[in-house]
Design an enzyme around this catalytic site. Structure first.
Site: not given
Ligand code: CA
Length: 440
Positions: A140, A147, A213, A215, A247, A251, A254, A267, A271, A387
């Site tokens: 990834d 970002h 996320e 992606e 993904d 948090r 993380q 993560k 996914t 975000e």
């Molecule tokens: Ca990611």
């Protein structure tokens, strides 16, 4: 467009299909797209490879068995006999392109053998879709400047962006076992984290900061031998196609676990990938210059060439939709909460593959490279809640409810689509996941 821009008769916007649902302007799968996927049918365990057209799927091997394909197109369909797309993606580009062109002719208005082709069609509602490839490896990336800037700021990193960002497409090795098909429940994972408002000691509990996320998934075609690099020129024919990818991220862990080695369990619980791989062939009309660099510092020679700069970008528009459990129960449609654009991505998908293999690391056909969260410069173009809510400080308002991070019952839908004046729009299908409560 130059003569080697990949545009051919399959992209003709005046082309229509006798499969009438493919002619709906809103369809993700007009005859100009023809994305590949894998599926089984109810009550039958046989794995099949198919191509989406409108609301249907064409069984590739059935088309070959009916004598509808010849030459390279037959050879390309024949390797799908075991129900795997990996062997198909391993073929030289001219063979996979030949099959796409043959299918375009078979599905076009006026096809003389349409009655025979029709026997190879199944409704998408009858197809149980699978992860498109048997994924050997998954990495990834972290290639959106916006970002990187926003997540760095929200996470309190100083400087928000590490100096390496301008020089290489940053990435970590994920786990192929993490990938699951769209619709797989998103079970809230137990993780270790330090509650922000209490002691310094960690707890092991369901994550409180579950995020998505937005992606794209880059599917590798022809790979490389161990110890061999892939050049940018080679990468342009070794990226087979693109899908949609979510993904999911925890948090709280993380933040706690990532020092100093990067994400691990934050993560790897899930996914989600969409079932369809849109080929680079189909994306030919939507190639654009790579994003403008924000530094005068030169790129190292293996990561840049004139064609990548001129046409390495992909003009893909994404949408993130959220539907809470209350909205679902009230019959309210998912609400659009963000509309990022892949044209803003700082690194191209070809540079990602080149960098991945630049030390001789091997890439196999069917491997997946996640592009990393796709965010743009505007508030409406942010690709994750971290975000969108400034790390949970400014909850999002959705149909009268508020979300700092995802709650149980929340459904997240990712959509992607290419639109360009003068060309037929194509889409990627939906990538969906609904959060369910953790298992004790
Ligand atoms: Ca990611």
């Amino acid at each position: 467009m130059t003569s080697n821009d990949g545009i051919d008769e399959t992209h003709d916007p005046g082309l229509f299909s006798w499969v009438s649902s493919a002619n709906d302007p809103q369809s993700d799968f007009p005859i100009q797209n023809l994305p590949f996927g894998r599926y089984t049918l109810q009550g039958d365990s046989q794995l099949r490879v198919g191509v989406a057209v409108g609301e249907h799927v064409v069984d590739i091997v059935a088309a070959a068995d009916h004598g509808l394909l010849v030459g390279d197109a037959f050879a390309a369909a024949d390797v799908c006999r075991g129900g795997s797309l990996n062997a198909f993606m391993a073929l030289p580009r001219e063979k996979t392109t030949a099959l796409r062109r043959a299918l375009s002719r078979l599905l076009a208005d006026g096809c003389a053998v349409r009655d025979q082709v029709a026997t190879c069609l199944v409704s998408q509602t009858d197809a149980r879709m699978l992860v498109p490839t048997e994924v050997g490896n998954y990495s990834d990336f972290f290639t959106s400047l916006h970002h990187a800037r926003n997540s760095g700021r929200v996470s309190g990193r100083e400087p928000p962006i590490h100096p390496n960002f301008d020089h290489l497409p940053v990435a970590y090795h994920g786990r192929a076992s993490t990938l699951a098909i769209s619709g797989t429940p998103v079970v809230r994972p137990h993780v270790q984290y330090v509650p922000s408002n209490t002691s310094q000691l960690p707890v092991f509990a369901p994550t409180k900061r579950l995020d998505f996320e937005c992606e794209l998934a880059v599917f590798v075609g022809v790979g490389n031998d161990l110890g061999q690099r892939i050049t940018l020129e080679e990468a342009r024919s070794r990226v087979f196609g693109i899908g949609s990818l979510n993904d999911w991220s925890a948090r709280d862990t993380q933040r706690w676990e990532s020092v100093p080695l990067g994400p691990f369990l934050a993560k790897s619980f899930l996914t989600t990938v969409a079932p369809w791989v849109v080929t680079l062939d189909a994306l030919a009309p939507f190639r654009i210059p790579s994003a403008e660099r924000v530094t005068e510092l030169p790129l190292l020679p293996h990561l840049v060439d004139a064609e990548n700069t001129a046409a390495g970008g992909l003009d893909i528009r994404l949408r993130v939709l959220l539907r809470t459990l209350r909205m679902k129960e009230a019959g309210i449609a998912p609400a659009v909460i963000s509309e990022p654009r892949f044209r803003d991505q700082y690194w191209t998908v070809f540079q990602m593959l080149v960098h991945q293999c630049s030390n001789g690391c091997r890439a196999f056909p069917g491997d997946v490279l996640g592009t990393g969260t796709i965010s743009g410069p505007s508030p409406g173009e942010l690709g994750c809640l971290l975000e969108l809510t400034e790390g949970g400080k400014l909850p999002l308002s959705v149909a009268g409810e508020h979300r700092a991070f995802l709650e149980d019952g929340d459904e997240v839908v990712l959509e992607a689509r290419c639109e360009r004046s003068g060309w037929r729009s194509i889409g990627f299908g939906q990538c969906i996941g609904t959060v369910s409560k953790s298992i004790d």
